[in-house]
Design a protein around this motif. Structure first.
Motif, PDB file in Angstrom:
ATOM      1  N   VAL A 274       0.871  -1.191   0.000  1.00 27.93           N
ATOM      2  CA  VAL A 274       0.000   0.000   0.000  1.00 27.93           C
ATOM      3  C   VAL A 274       0.895   1.224   0.000  1.00 27.93           C
ATOM      4  N   SER A 275       0.877   1.951  -1.066  1.00 26.31           N
ATOM      5  CA  SER A 275       1.799   3.077  -1.140  1.00 26.31           C
ATOM      6  C   SER A 275       1.414   4.188  -0.180  1.00 26.31           C
ATOM      7  N   VAL A 276       0.172   4.170   0.305  1.00 26.98           N
ATOM      8  CA  VAL A 276      -0.225   5.239   1.224  1.00 26.98           C
ATOM      9  C   VAL A 276       0.012   4.856   2.680  1.00 26.98           C
ATOM     10  N   ARG A 277       0.576   3.671   2.892  1.00 24.51           N
ATOM     11  CA  ARG A 277       0.772   3.232   4.263  1.00 24.51           C
ATOM     12  C   ARG A 277       1.779   4.144   4.971  1.00 24.51           C
ATOM     13  N   ASP A 365       4.093   8.448  -2.515  1.00 26.56           N
ATOM     14  CA  ASP A 365       2.822   9.090  -2.142  1.00 26.56           C
ATOM     15  C   ASP A 365       2.921   9.764  -0.777  1.00 26.56           C
TER      16      ASP A 365
END
Lengths: 611, 390
Positions: A274-277, A365
């Motif tokens: 998850v790149s937004v993690r 991100d």
């Protein structure tokens, strides 16, 4: 009252235990931590007070499930009758604290090795035990073994006991409600969690291999290897992108300097699924004893792509030792970590640009959104961050070379190929700033580089099409009208594209909802509300929903068409093919009926064109 | 299958199969949830990504679970009811598909739709909303407690908006019984019951519900509810001329509200404004109304905005400040509501009172007499009010 007299406070032991159990500690496992720590301090005391080069401290945990008993033994200093009275049975008085205060003058290093502080950690035994017995023999010459026993009320008993070796064994008769601590797996996990770094080996049920590491990775003979192993063991993460060791730091306060004994490391996990993690958390130890996971305030807010482990004896734990006091020292440690992290990242960017790029790409991100909020961090990453564009990911310097110094961006997702083509109305790639952190980042970039222009491309894509007089194309437009296609003539880039099919916003949803309402597929009470919504907020005619074909006057083929007539079937077939291709590129979800219809029409057109 | 069992199954299967796309989908769901209160804009961006991914993967149930969270963030964290309406209608249309017939949370979105239309203009949609609530009462399984909670709360809110106070009270008490020992839910009922009781002028009940609500909110750490209860207690203390308690509760409420952060707490501000009006603190009342107007503008809650503006005009009028601009803004809103008549009349009265040409100043002696009479009038009013309280 005529006479004043000083009265001692009275202590209501069951009430105090209730306070400890219900309010001080968040869970019962902390009792294990407190008792291991007492055993550790007892061993440290013995090694300080008894200069014996052959002394090998150890702690043993033993489970007797049948008797519901947990034993924690150490070969530390043991307790004399005086120690029992002055420390073990006096709440709030800690021998360890007093010894540390004494040692801090003589040997700071030894002082730091002692953990105990508050003098009531031992009481936490009653969180899990209904009876506590201590069999102890002091290391002081001539000491006899003693047995201390309490059931957690106001009284305790001390009687002579039998014990040959110096040290203590704490025997806990576990409460039925706390029987979970008698599971070897759980006990092992607790011991590791709390005491992994304590230098004294902890053995479980006679196993010759200690459950704890006994050395923090930064003190291991091969720190790099040990740190990697620890990250896998404690964070379940393999192959971090990089490890950033922390070190002691002298901080200048202006009027004085202060030495902050920071140890540990930070690391950057590989790009997650998850790149937004967001990470930005550290495990905190004080004097090698675990305090808490997930401490987020110690790292700067922008460092959400970093995790780590910090051991700093200058930090102050709360009384429960499950959290930290956010005092002045805490602020100094936080600032020191931020300074070290910035220096490490700068060095990485300079000396290991590939690793630095890997970090920035792997967490782009998160980094984009935080860079927009922090000047220093922005300076470090701005030129390295890739942004999504209609021509793939590009860094802003690379992108600006293509556009001549202007950032064109859209805040919607560039879904279809047609979307991308339209967005490139200025003949340059467009930045996709759909992720909410990107637009502020672009604004900051433009503010920082005064020569960089910023052009939002949101709104109707049709704005990118230039109007063209219809007269020269009237025959062509009429021919499409005869085929039942709404067509308009405009000019747009790229000139290779002869036509684009544009549908009203939400066309798919409108068609689906109108169909659903017509077929009574929504329950009655919902149908009314949905119908009202459609009438008020989705007013689009059935004709408009079929879409409009925008013919590109810049395209040589369309210009050629403008000089043709469309009476014969072949020319009409050419028009049909253009229309069908434009439909396919419009990025709409096609239903099976759409596909069948498109193939039918296309096949007929191709048949017409075949010799 | 229980409410969330299916979700855990999707998660477990994804991890077992090392299906990175589905792991990412589930992680996005949790990430969004984690940001919902702290950074709602970020949460919304995450939910949008997650929705697109779920659609792409054909995970319809997960997609609707994400939409449900997204809706909650739009309504409760952003008060963006127009945005919520678009999403709720889309999700409602999606829900009709056979694949959702066994979806355990299938009634949540229609319940949110009630909440959205109620916030936008309850009176205009009253018959549709009533029909929808009746339908949901029959359809929602009795043992589905979470959905029952949501349904009960929306039924009370609807009854309150329709000014059916007896019905609202009965529903509130039933809702409270349903909560049993679930304090996290019960505190939501306590504040609703405070509002119902205050409209019934049952001040003793308001106090009891507010006390219970404050105690419960502390237990379950609901600062948004605690500040509302404290504001009620401040309001009641001032009403009873107990200024010391009023100030203490007021300060507590302000401190608690600060810890709520950016979360919209409109009703708390309503009580606060009434508290200031009761103390004739017009400047403060005006500031509270200004704050409410700033936060509600553009969210689609036209009725609420109109109410705040009218109340703001009253405060401005009392302060002797110009009201023309606010009056115009309120008049503009009248055209957007289904039942403008009561506000139309009120605005006309305010216009007469504050927009008519000022009367010439009285000579000093006459002014002193006038001021004295005003004081006497206030004392008489307080004395009469005291008689009624007794």
């Amino acid at each position: 009252m005529e006479e004043q007299s000083k009265q001692p406070f009275k202590l209501h032991m069951p009430g105090l235990l209730k306070v400890l159990a219900e309010h001080l500690y968040s869970n019962k496992q902390v009792a294990i931590r407190e008792l291991i720590q007492n055993a550790h301090d007892s061993c440290m005391r013995r090694s300080v007070e008894e200069e014996n080069q052959f002394y090998r401290p150890r702690i043993d945990l033993a489970i007797d499930r049948a008797e519901r008993v947990l034993r924690i033994s150490d070969n530390g200093s043991g307790l004399s009758a005086e120690d029992i009275s002055d420390y073990l049975s006096t709440i709030g008085r800690s021998y360890t604290r007093e010894l540390r205060e004494m040692l801090s003058i003589l040997s700071q290093e030894e002082a730091y090795q002692l953990i105990g502080q508050f003098g009531f950690g031992f009481l936490s035994a009653f969180l899990i035990a209904e009876e506590v017995t201590v069999i102890t023999k002091s290391h002081q010459p001539g000491s006899e073994a003693l047995r201390w026993h309490s059931t957690g009320d106001e009284y305790y008993e001390v009687t002579p006991a039998t014990r040959r070796e110096v040290g203590s064994t704490i025997e806990l008769k576990i409460k039925p409600s706390a029987a979970f601590v008698l599971q070897p797996q759980l006990l092992q996990e607790s011991a590791r969690r709390f005491a992994d770094f304590l230098p004294i080996p902890i053995y479980l049920d006679g196993d010759p291999v200690p459950v704890n590491l006994t050395t923090p990775p930064w003190e291991a003979s091969d720190p790099q290897r040990a740190t990697l192993d620890y990250i896998e063991r404690a964070f379940n993460i393999e192959d971090p992108i990089c490890i950033l060791p922390l070190h002691e730091q002298v901080t200048d306060l202006g009027h004085d300097t202060v030495e902050l004994p920071i140890k540990g490391f930070l690391f950057v996990p590989p790009d997650s699924t998850v790149s937004v993690r967001e990470y930005g958390d550290v495990k905190v130890f004080i004097r090698k004893m675990f305090i808490c996971d997930d401490e987020r305030e110690l790292l700067p807010p922008w460092a959400r792509f970093v995790r780590g482990v910090i051991d700093c004896p200058a930090l102050q734990p709360t009384a429960s030792r499950e959290a930290l006091h956010q005092d002045e020292t805490y602020a100094l440690v936080r600032d020191a970590i931020e300074q070290q992290l910035i220096a490490l990242l700068r060095r990485l960017a300079r000396d290991e640009p590939d690793t630095w790029k890997q970090i920035v790409l792997g967490h782009s991100d998160i980094i984009t959104s935080w860079a927009a909020k922090n000047n220093d961090f922005f300076e470090q990453v701005a030129d390295l961050l890739p942004v999504r564009t209609s021509r793939g990911k590009l860094t802003l310097p690379d992108y600006l070379q293509l556009t001549g110094g202007t950032i064109y961006y859209t805040t919607r997702e560039l879904g279809s190929l047609q979307d991308k083509l339209l967005a490139e109305g200025h003949d340059v790639p467009v930045v996709e700033a759909a992720w909410f952190g990107v637009e502020p980042f672009l604004h900051r970039y433009a503010q920082r580089h005064l020569s960089v222009g910023l052009v939002p491309m949101d709104g109707d894509a049709k704005n990118l099409m230039r109007p063209v007089p219809e007269e020269s194309y009237q025959t062509l437009l009429d021919a499409y009208r005869e085929l039942g296609v709404r067509a308009k003539i405009v000019a747009f880039k790229p000139m290779e594209v002869p036509a684009m099919m544009i549908y009203p916003k939400n066309a798919d949803f409108i068609i689906e909802t109108r169909d659903a309402l017509e077929r009574d597929e929504l329950p009655g009470p919902l149908a009314g509300l949905v119908s009202d919504y459609m009438q008020n907020r989705m007013q689009v005619s059935a004709e408009e929903l079929k879409g409009t074909l925008y013919l590109n006057a810049s395209c040589p083929l369309i210009r050629q068409f403008s000089e043709m007539t469309f009476d014969d079937a072949k020319n009409k077939a050419a028009l049909t093919l253009i229309h069908q291709i434009a439909r396919l590129f419009a990025g709409r979800t096609l239903t099976p009926a759409d596909v069948a219809g498109a193939f039918r029409t296309t096949t007929t057109a191709i048949e017409e064109l075949l010799p | 299958m229980s409410d969330w069992e299916w979700f855990h199954e999707v998660r477990q299967k994804a991890y077992q199969a090392k299906d990175t796309q589905r792991i990412r989908l589930i992680d996005l769901y949790y990430e969004g949830q984690g940001f919902s209160e702290k950074e709602p804009d970020r949460a919304i961006a995450i939910y949008e990504q997650a929705h697109a991914l779920a659609e792409q993967l054909g995970e319809g149930w997960v997609m609707l679970a994400i939409d449900e969270r997204h809706l909650r963030t739009l309504m409760y964290e952003k008060a963006n009811y127009l945005g919520a309406l678009d999403l709720a209608v889309r999700a409602t249309v999606e829900l009709r598909k056979p694949v959702y017939r066994r979806y355990p949370r299938r009634f949540m979105i229609p319940i949110y739709l009630v909440q959205i239309y109620r916030a936008l203009d309850a009176r205009q949609y009253a018959s549709d909303l009533k029909a929808l609530l009746d339908y949901l009462i029959v359809e929602v399984p009795e043992d589905d407690k979470e959905t029952q909670y949501e349904l009960h709360s929306k039924r009370i809110l609807f009854a309150m908006t329709m000014e059916e106070w007896d019905n609202a009270l009965e529903l509130g008490l039933r809702y409270l019984a349903l909560c049993g020992e679930d304090m996290a839910e019960a505190v939501r009922v306590y504040v609703l019951l405070c509002r119902v009781a205050s409209n019934r002028r049952e001040w003793k009940s308001v106090e009891e519900w507010a006390q219970a609500g404050a105690e419960g909110a502390r237990q379950v750490n609901r600062m948004d509810i605690l500040c509302e209860c404290q504001a009620w207690l401040a309001f009641l203390a001032r009403r009873d001329n107990n200024e010391a308690d009023a100030k203490r509760y007021y300060e507590e409420a302000i401190a608690t509200a600060k810890s709520v952060g950016e979360r919209p707490i409109f009703f708390y501000y309503n009580i606060l404004a009434s508290f200031h009006v009761n103390g004739e603190e017009w400047e403060k009342a005006s500031l509270v109304r200004q704050h409410q107007i700033e936060h509600v503008g553009g969210t689609g809650q036209v009725m609420d905005e109109l109410y705040y503006r009218v109340e703001h005009i009253k405060a401005l009028g009392k302060l002797g400040q110009p009201i023309a601009e606010e009056h115009r803004a309120a008049r503009d809103l009248l055209g957007q509501v289904s039942n403008p008549a009561p506000y139309d009349t009120e605005l006309a009265d305010l216009e007469k009172q504050y927009l008519s040409p000022p009367s010439p100043p009285l000579p000093p002696a006459a002014q002193a007499v006038s001021d004295g009479l005003e004081q006497v009038k206030k004392q008489v009013v307080r004395w009469i009010a005291g008689l009624f309280k007794g």
